[in-house]
Design a protein around this motif. Structure first.
Motif, PDB file in Angstrom:
ATOM      1  N   THR A  96       0.621  -1.223  -0.108  1.00 28.93           N
ATOM      2  CA  THR A  96      -0.091   0.013  -0.301  1.00 28.93           C
ATOM      3  C   THR A  96       0.982   1.598   0.037  1.00 28.93           C
ATOM      4  O   THR A  96       0.411   2.122  -0.250  1.00 28.93           O
ATOM      5  N   GLU A  97       1.900   1.378   0.389  1.00 25.78           N
ATOM      6  CA  GLU A  97       2.901   2.215   0.162  1.00 25.78           C
ATOM      7  C   GLU A  97       3.369   2.430  -0.780  1.00 25.78           C
ATOM      8  O   GLU A  97       4.533   3.459  -0.380  1.00 25.78           O
ATOM      9  N   VAL A  98       3.704   1.966  -2.009  1.00 31.93           N
ATOM     10  CA  VAL A  98       4.111   1.826  -3.313  1.00 31.93           C
ATOM     11  C   VAL A  98       3.086   2.718  -4.018  1.00 31.93           C
ATOM     12  O   VAL A  98       1.923   2.369  -3.882  1.00 31.93           O
ATOM     13  N   SER A  99       3.536   3.300  -4.786  1.00 34.32           N
ATOM     14  CA  SER A  99       2.987   4.390  -5.876  1.00 34.32           C
ATOM     15  C   SER A  99       2.382   3.168  -7.128  1.00 34.32           C
ATOM     16  O   SER A  99       2.849   2.347  -7.323  1.00 34.32           O
ATOM     17  N   ARG A 100       1.137   3.616  -7.576  1.00 36.47           N
ATOM     18  CA  ARG A 100       0.526   2.637  -8.957  1.00 36.47           C
ATOM     19  C   ARG A 100       1.672   3.280 -10.016  1.00 36.47           C
ATOM     20  O   ARG A 100       2.294   1.768 -10.548  1.00 36.47           O
ATOM     21  N   HIS A 101       2.721   3.813 -10.391  1.00 37.18           N
ATOM     22  CA  HIS A 101       3.496   3.624 -11.153  1.00 37.18           C
ATOM     23  C   HIS A 101       5.203   4.470 -10.409  1.00 37.18           C
ATOM     24  O   HIS A 101       4.872   5.078 -10.770  1.00 37.18           O
ATOM     25  N   ILE A 128      11.438   0.194  -1.879  1.00 33.17           N
ATOM     26  CA  ILE A 128      10.185   0.700  -2.419  1.00 33.17           C
ATOM     27  C   ILE A 128       9.087   0.699  -1.623  1.00 33.17           C
ATOM     28  O   ILE A 128       8.634  -0.254  -1.454  1.00 33.17           O
ATOM     29  N   GLY A 129       8.483   1.606  -0.736  1.00 36.63           N
ATOM     30  CA  GLY A 129       7.418   1.019   0.088  1.00 36.63           C
ATOM     31  C   GLY A 129       8.421   0.633   1.136  1.00 36.63           C
ATOM     32  O   GLY A 129       9.266   0.922   1.411  1.00 36.63           O
ATOM     33  N   ARG A 130       7.498  -0.737   1.959  1.00 38.34           N
ATOM     34  CA  ARG A 130       8.032  -1.343   2.903  1.00 38.34           C
ATOM     35  C   ARG A 130       9.105  -2.851   2.125  1.00 38.34           C
ATOM     36  O   ARG A 130       8.934  -4.112   2.537  1.00 38.34           O
ATOM     37  N   THR A 131       8.699  -2.210   0.595  1.00 39.52           N
ATOM     38  CA  THR A 131       9.798  -3.983  -0.058  1.00 39.52           C
ATOM     39  C   THR A 131      10.643  -3.384  -0.402  1.00 39.52           C
ATOM     40  O   THR A 131      10.901  -2.571  -0.405  1.00 39.52           O
ATOM     41  N   ILE A 132      11.670  -4.698  -0.516  1.00 38.03           N
ATOM     42  CA  ILE A 132      12.929  -5.029  -0.295  1.00 38.03           C
ATOM     43  C   ILE A 132      12.918  -5.606  -1.799  1.00 38.03           C
ATOM     44  O   ILE A 132      12.999  -6.771  -1.739  1.00 38.03           O
ATOM     45  N   LEU A 133      14.288  -5.243  -2.340  1.00 32.23           N
ATOM     46  CA  LEU A 133      14.428  -6.402  -3.529  1.00 32.23           C
ATOM     47  C   LEU A 133      15.818  -6.108  -3.699  1.00 32.23           C
ATOM     48  O   LEU A 133      16.707  -4.765  -4.289  1.00 32.23           O
ATOM     49  N   LEU A 134      16.192  -7.526  -4.224  1.00 35.08           N
ATOM     50  CA  LEU A 134      18.048  -7.414  -4.543  1.00 35.08           C
ATOM     51  C   LEU A 134      18.720  -7.351  -5.578  1.00 35.08           C
ATOM     52  O   LEU A 134      17.728  -8.328  -6.739  1.00 35.08           O
ATOM     53  N   PHE A 135      18.858  -6.417  -6.207  1.00 32.65           N
ATOM     54  CA  PHE A 135      19.303  -6.445  -7.436  1.00 32.65           C
ATOM     55  C   PHE A 135      20.670  -6.895  -7.872  1.00 32.65           C
ATOM     56  O   PHE A 135      22.184  -7.028  -7.641  1.00 32.65           O
ATOM     57  N   THR A 136      20.644  -8.162  -9.096  1.00 28.40           N
ATOM     58  CA  THR A 136      21.707  -9.281  -8.910  1.00 28.40           C
ATOM     59  C   THR A 136      22.216  -9.121 -10.503  1.00 28.40           C
ATOM     60  O   THR A 136      21.357  -9.556 -11.533  1.00 28.40           O
ATOM     61  N   GLU A 137      23.520  -8.544 -10.705  1.00 24.92           N
ATOM     62  CA  GLU A 137      24.069  -8.207 -12.437  1.00 24.92           C
ATOM     63  C   GLU A 137      23.989  -9.947 -12.216  1.00 24.92           C
ATOM     64  O   GLU A 137      24.231 -10.265 -13.994  1.00 24.92           O
ATOM     65  N   GLN A 138      25.027 -10.888 -11.885  1.00 27.11           N
ATOM     66  CA  GLN A 138      25.570 -11.784 -12.667  1.00 27.11           C
ATOM     67  C   GLN A 138      25.101 -12.437 -11.434  1.00 27.11           C
ATOM     68  O   GLN A 138      24.789 -12.930 -10.619  1.00 27.11           O
TER      69      GLN A 138
END
Length: 567
Positions: free
Chosen positions: A40-45, A87-97
């Protein structure tokens, strides 16, 4: 080349992994986003991940709550392998390889010099024994009081670090153990951990403990006033007298709970506040009077120690969530592959049944019994395929104990020989069996062993369908010296490629395309292992293949079979 990915390590989508295959990846709550986040704390876009010639960057799209990379608010930020996007309460890990075995191969970078080589000029000038490896375990008696305190605190942190890396503990068990060490280190009566819910952000208790010898009065009173100050300031607090501490207004929860001393520190992870550690000391009035007005106090420096413990605990929780997300992602990926594989095989079987049903319908309409018989043979053959697939799935999917009973392996092979004769004739395969005449009755699970052997024989039949003078030979032997029963299945097919050989017992690994499920050999191995045996393979490309199924025919321990004790 491995494509970069985004892995959700915290949030409602935890474990979801998104491959970055386009030049632009929209992230947000709206249904049109490639990466849709139910938060809910993330915007639509909310944001866009853009790719340009191998360079990736995150762009915030004027979101309400902002986009953070490694805890820093950004508008546009280039991403590197291992970056954390919040983003909001969500955390994403960026993995390049992804990590491949070659990445960890240091054989060409490190030279281990032989002891007698002339290049080895190193000499040992100091050593330490195992007893001294306990952190700062010696020399405490000769240090100053301040040094003693510092070393004691370091020893507590060291012990907590040992608990964090203990593999056999669940997260709750680890946190409970950390709290037990904490109350001993700071001299508290009780302690609890309050963690922030990743979904709602609400702070709630998850672990509680009390010092041995302290009467547990039930529910531990935690001062909301202290917790609010810690969360607001992001720093630990210690109160030794509620009435004289101006931050706590009389009448608030700290006075109502009757707490004389308390410490509370934040559990700050890499980029966010995970929760708080709360400890207290309760001193009854009679004890204060008995001690001439003196009560137990938290000593100076303990707040710093507790803050360090809070930091360590937060990092341990973050690591646990990250590992949980990785495991969940792998499970989801495996589940998807399994469903896709099974769906493919079931679809092929259903197509066969539909083809047979069509012939039956046509034969009934034309009153042609030969066509009906031909259609029914096709249906029956595919029914057997469904039965075998389901049985393999059941066998592979759950742990089971063999149904031990005295039986003769020769009888099992005879039954399989009779069962497969029709197919051998149909495929023009010379199917032979050589049985050991001295094979005794031994304890095993006849149904399980039959399925294990049948799967290997069926696999051999499939491997030689396009071979001239195709031959499959099944042999039984009993080794009197070891008491082992062995079944050999030999074919004169093309053999197994060297690169494929290590994977043939993996579930859903099939070299037969649409004809195989990839479960047969995996199930056979599982059954033989349940009997305490193993399957070995001898194969060379172009020279056929031999499978050896071996299991102990003489029990090392007594086992009850049909009410009798077997030695």
């Amino acid at each position: 080349m491995t494509k970069p990915t985004l892995l959700v390590i915290q949030g409602s989508n935890q474990g979801a992994r998104y491959g970055i295959e386009t030049v632009s990846l929209d992230i947000g709550r709206g249904v049109r986003n490639t990466v849709r986040i139910h938060d809910t704390e993330v915007s639509r876009h909310h944001a866009t991940l853009e790719a340009n010639e191998g360079i990736y960057q995150i762009v915030d799209r004027n979101s309400s709550n902002g986009t953070f990379v490694n805890g820093v608010a950004v508008r546009t930020r280039r991403l590197h392998d291992g970056d954390l996007i919040q983003i909001g309460r969500t955390i994403l890990l960026f993995t390049e390889q992804s990590a491949s075995p070659e990445m960890f191969d240091a054989s060409h970078l490190v030279n281990v010099i032989d002891q007698g080589a002339i290049d080895d000029r190193s000499h040992i000038i100091e050593s330490i024994d195992a007893r001294q490896e306990r952190l700062l375990g010696r020399g405490l008696a000769t240090t100053s009081v301040m040094q003693e305190q510092t070393l004691a605190h370091l020893q507590v942190l060291y012990r907590i670090s040992e608990e964090v890396v203990r593999p056999s503990m669940s997260l709750e068990q680890m946190l409970k153990r950390i709290l037990d060490l904490t109350i001993d280190a700071v001299g508290a009566d009780r302690a609890c951990l309050l963690l922030s819910d990743p979904q709602t952000g609400q702070l709630g208790p998850v672990v509680y403990t009390h010092r041995h010898g302290v009467q547990d009065t039930g529910r531990m009173p935690v001062s909301q006033s202290i917790v609010d100050v810690v969360i607001l300031d992001g720093r630990g607090v210690r109160t030794s007298d509620a009435q004289s501490d101006r931050r706590f207004v009389p009448g608030q929860s700290i006075l109502q709970a009757g707490i004389r001393e308390a410490m509370c520190v934040p559990m700050k992870g890499h980029f966010e506040l995970i929760g708080v550690v709360y400890v207290d000391i309760t001193t009854p009035a009679e004890r204060v009077l008995a001690n001439n007005g003196n009560s137990q106090h938290f000593e100076d420096g303990l707040l710093s120690l507790l803050a360090s413990i809070g930091r360590q605990t937060a990092l341990a929780i973050e690591n646990s969530r990250y590992q949980h997300a990785l495991i969940k992602a792998e499970r989801l990926a495996t589940m998807g592959e399994t469903i896709a594989t099974l769906s493919h095989h079931i679809k092929n079987i259903l197509q066969g049944i539909r083809g047979g049903s069509y012939l039956i319908d046509m034969g009934l309409n034309d009153h042609n019994e030969d066509v009906v018989r031909k259609g029914w043979d096709i249906v029956e053959k595919n029914q057997n395929k469904i039965y075998n697939l389901v049985m393999d799935m059941l066998t592979f999917s759950k742990e089971r104990q063999p149904a031990w009973e005295p039986a003769n392996a020769n009888d099992i092979v005879k039954d399989i020989f009779e069962l497969m004769q029709a197919r051998a004739a149909e495929k023009n395969i010379q199917f032979e069996a050589e049985l050991d005449p001295e094979m005794p009755e031994t304890p095993f699970d006849p149904e399980g062993i039959s399925r294990a052997i049948l799967n290997v024989v069926t696999n051999a039949f499939d491997a030689i369908e396009d071979v001239e003078n195709a031959t499959v030979l099944v042999q039984t032997t009993f080794a009197k010296d070891t008491g082992n029963v062995q079944i050999l299945v030999t074919d004169n097919g093309h053999g197994i490629p060297e690169e494929t050989l290590p994977h043939i017992f993996n579930a859903f690994e099939s070299t037969k395309g649409a004809r195989g499920t990839g479960l047969g050999l995996a199930v056979s191995q599982k059954i033989i292992m349940e009997h305490g045996g193993r399957i070995t393979v001898d194969s060379k490309p172009g020279s056929g293949c031999r499978f050896a199924l071996t299991w102990p025919g003489v029990e090392e321990e007594n086992r009850s079979i049909d009410g009798q004790t077997q030695a």
